[in-house]
Motif scaffolding. Structure first.
Motif: not given
Length: 202
Positions: A157-159, A175-178, A181-182, A187-189
């Motif tokens: 999903a991050g990719g 791009q990297q931060l998004a 963060t994803t 993972r947290m959710l």
């Protein structure tokens, strides 16, 4: 500027993943050397497989930094054992940070080798998740990669988010931060709300 930013991401990711490995080794009562080895394998395992598949020099063989950074992670665990070893939430936080940052590094290095984005997403997942697979094997646990938890799926999903931001004209740092963060957010959710993938039943 961008190369320094990527190097900083890789160092932070190495520390985070090494702490997660050393922390689990401590729970399993490994000695100091064994715990360091588990932390090192966790930190460099995914990147090693990535570099072998991309047929480029293996990153940790080019500088002693990664061995030293793992040593720093070991010292952090020894000094802050009460906070890091006895709280499962801390393991999840460090593991999620390492996972997210290594996905970013895997994508960046693959694109730098002129592979298409879909290959970069797969390599991002390998870079992020394979070290954790090796860690779990070494400590005799079922690898989290193969459980129902949202783990490798978060990497993918991050990719995909990285790809969308790139297609939208966003810069490399955006791009990297998004992407990171994803991965961390999912993972947290997933842990908070116990999200899982369906089980394949026989």
């Amino acid at each position: 500027m961008e190369e320094m930013f990527l190097f900083l991401i890789e160092v932070i990711g190495t520390i985070a993943f090494a702490i997660s490995g050393i922390r689990l080794a401590s729970v399993k009562h490994f000695d100091w050397f064994g715990a360091y080895v588990v932390g090192l394998v966790t930190a460099i395992g995914g990147g090693t497989l990535r570099d072998l598949l991309l047929d480029i020099p293996v990153f940790w063989m080019q500088t002693w930094w990664y061995l030293a950074v793992t040593g720093l992670a070991f010292a952090i665990v020894v000094l802050l054992r009460a906070q890091l070893v006895t709280h499962n939430r801390m393991l999840m936080i460090f593991d999620s940070i390492g996972l997210a940052l290594f996905v970013v590094i895997g994508i960046q290095k693959t694109l730098a080798c002129d592979y298409p984005m879909w290959v970069a997403i797969v390599m991002g997942m390998i870079t992020g998740a394979f070290g954790g697979v090796l860690r779990d094997i070494l400590i005799n646990e079922e690898p989290i990669f193969f459980r129902r938890e949202i783990y490798a799926t978060a990497c993918i999903a991050g990719g995909v988010v990285y790809w969308i931001i790139a297609l939208s004209g966003g810069g490399p740092i955006a791009q990297q931060l998004a992407c990171a963060t994803t991965v961390i957010g999912l993972r947290m959710l997933a842990v908070r709300y116990e999200w899982t993938l369906p089980i394949l039943k026989g």
